[in-house]
Write a protein that holds these residues in place. Structure first.
Motif, mmCIF file in Angstrom:
data_model
loop_
_atom_site.group_PDB
_atom_site.id
_atom_site.type_symbol
_atom_site.label_atom_id
_atom_site.label_comp_id
_atom_site.label_asym_id
_atom_site.label_seq_id
_atom_site.Cartn_x
_atom_site.Cartn_y
_atom_site.Cartn_z
ATOM 1 N N GLY A 53 0.789 -1.221 -0.023
ATOM 2 C CA GLY A 53 -0.003 -0.050 -0.005
ATOM 3 C C GLY A 53 0.676 1.467 -0.080
ATOM 4 O O GLY A 53 0.304 2.552 -0.285
ATOM 5 N N GLN A 54 2.160 1.182 0.163
ATOM 6 C CA GLN A 54 2.616 2.241 0.128
ATOM 7 C C GLN A 54 2.992 3.111 -1.216
ATOM 8 O O GLN A 54 3.026 4.563 -1.088
ATOM 9 N N LEU A 55 2.525 2.580 -2.177
ATOM 10 C CA LEU A 55 2.515 3.227 -3.458
ATOM 11 C C LEU A 55 1.273 3.473 -4.030
ATOM 12 O O LEU A 55 1.084 3.595 -5.363
ATOM 13 N N HIS A 56 0.111 3.212 -3.231
ATOM 14 C CA HIS A 56 -1.270 3.422 -3.681
ATOM 15 C C HIS A 56 -1.558 4.888 -4.218
ATOM 16 O O HIS A 56 -1.147 5.870 -3.880
ATOM 17 N N GLY A 57 -1.943 4.682 -5.447
ATOM 18 C CA GLY A 57 -2.157 5.995 -6.277
ATOM 19 C C GLY A 57 -0.904 6.616 -7.213
ATOM 20 O O GLY A 57 -1.296 7.457 -7.990
ATOM 21 N N LYS A 58 -0.004 5.595 -7.121
ATOM 22 C CA LYS A 58 1.112 5.836 -7.872
ATOM 23 C C LYS A 58 0.923 5.189 -9.450
ATOM 24 O O LYS A 58 0.603 4.273 -9.363
ATOM 25 N N VAL A 59 1.642 5.892 -10.195
ATOM 26 C CA VAL A 59 1.639 5.133 -11.681
ATOM 27 C C VAL A 59 3.162 5.011 -11.979
ATOM 28 O O VAL A 59 3.890 5.987 -12.099
ATOM 29 N N ALA A 60 3.319 3.802 -12.524
ATOM 30 C CA ALA A 60 4.820 3.429 -12.622
ATOM 31 C C ALA A 60 4.853 2.949 -14.201
ATOM 32 O O ALA A 60 3.834 2.050 -14.682
#
Length: 305
Positions: free
Chosen positions: A3-10
């Motif tokens: 969940g640390q990168l929820h909302g991030k796009v890679a």
């Protein structure tokens, strides 16, 4: 790291197998939306001629907890990369992490002098290992730089320190030039992203237990220590998840800018951030290689895990 990168796009360029797949899946496990690109699909194999596909990777990303999106892209083709970034912008409106894992490991031409190497293989190595990275950066960094905190990771093989000390003669000149160039490319990207709050690094795994490597030694991820043909040094090998966890640690670090333009390794970052490989160990392959394997000193891989 869930969940640390929820909302991030890679965007993981070269996510079909190996390190790219491991990175994509771990980014998904941290909650990110991950665009995974490659040329091998369920309908069409690339010149690797292997069974892994980008659709498989996307499904693994989603199963891990993220959103996996597979896109067939040849990153040596500027038009295809331009359309990829346009799609990400249209669908997401942002890009937070770019991982360039484009290498062409099927192009290896072992233990030959530069005048003995297959020229076409060598030139293709440079196209995939340098040109494709720069094409992708050209189109992607404009979108990534719109928000502070963007991260670019240029995957390579060996740290800058290793490359300064050793010429990779077993792998040959084309390989050596492509891999060492990633440190300079990350330097260029980092310098240019700095004023936009972005960070770029070069990053290397250690001895990676990729699908091709496991197959070469006749083992699986479950029994890799039982190979009858692998050298002793294979005991330092790490899973693709390990380098993936290194990328997640960087992407989730609010102070990631401290690493800008630097050359990093999975083993070093594991000690720094405290993550482990899938077996709970922290293999430091490049330290083992530099201190034991290459100089021929006594030592066991187990001492470096």
């Amino acid at each position: 790291m869930t969940g640390q990168l929820h909302g991030k796009v890679a965007l993981v360029a070269g996510a079909t197998r190996g390190a790219g797949r491991g990175i994509a899946v771990e980014l998904g496990a941290a909650g990110a939306t991950v665009y995974g690109t490659g040329r091998s699909t369920r309908a069409q194999r690339s010149d690797y001629d292997r069974p892994e596909t980008i659709e498989d990777t996307a499904e693994l990303v989603t199963a891990a907890g993220g959103t996996g999106i597979a896109v067939q892209v040849d990153h040596t083709d500027p038009d295809q990369v331009r359309e990829l970034i346009r799609r990400i912008e249209d669908e997401q409106g942002r890009l937070d992490v770019l991982v360039n894992d484009l290498g062409g490991e099927h192009l290896m031409d072992w233990n030959k002098l530069i005048w003995e190497l297959d020229l076409q293989k060598g030139l293709q190595r440079l196209r995939v290992g340098i040109e494709a990275h720069m094409i992708t950066a050209h189109f992607a960094l404009g979108l990534l730089s719109r928000r502070p905190g963007g991260l670019v990771v240029e995957l390579t093989d060996g740290t800058a320190e290793v490359h300064e000390q050793y010429y990779r003669s077993d792998c040959g000149a084309f390989f050596d030039i492509a891999k060492t160039s990633m440190h300079r490319l990350a330097r260029a990207e980092g310098e240019e992203l700095r004023e936009f709050g972005g960070t770029a690094v070069s990053l290397t795994p250690g001895w990676l237990r990729s699908e091709m490597m496991l197959e070469h030694f006749g083992v699986t991820e479950e029994n890799w220590r039982e190979s009858a043909t692998a050298p002793e040094g294979f005991g330092i090998a790490e899973s693709p998840a390990y380098i993936g966890r290194a990328v997640v640690a960087l992407a989730a670090d609010p102070d990631v800018a401290r690493w800008n333009t630097q050359s990093l390794s999975s083993g070093f970052l594991a000690k720094t951030y405290g993550f482990t490989d899938t077996d709970g160990s922290q293999p430091d392959a490049w330290r083992y290689i530099q201190e034991v394997e290459w100089p021929g000193n006594p030592g066991s891989p187990d001492d470096y895990r």
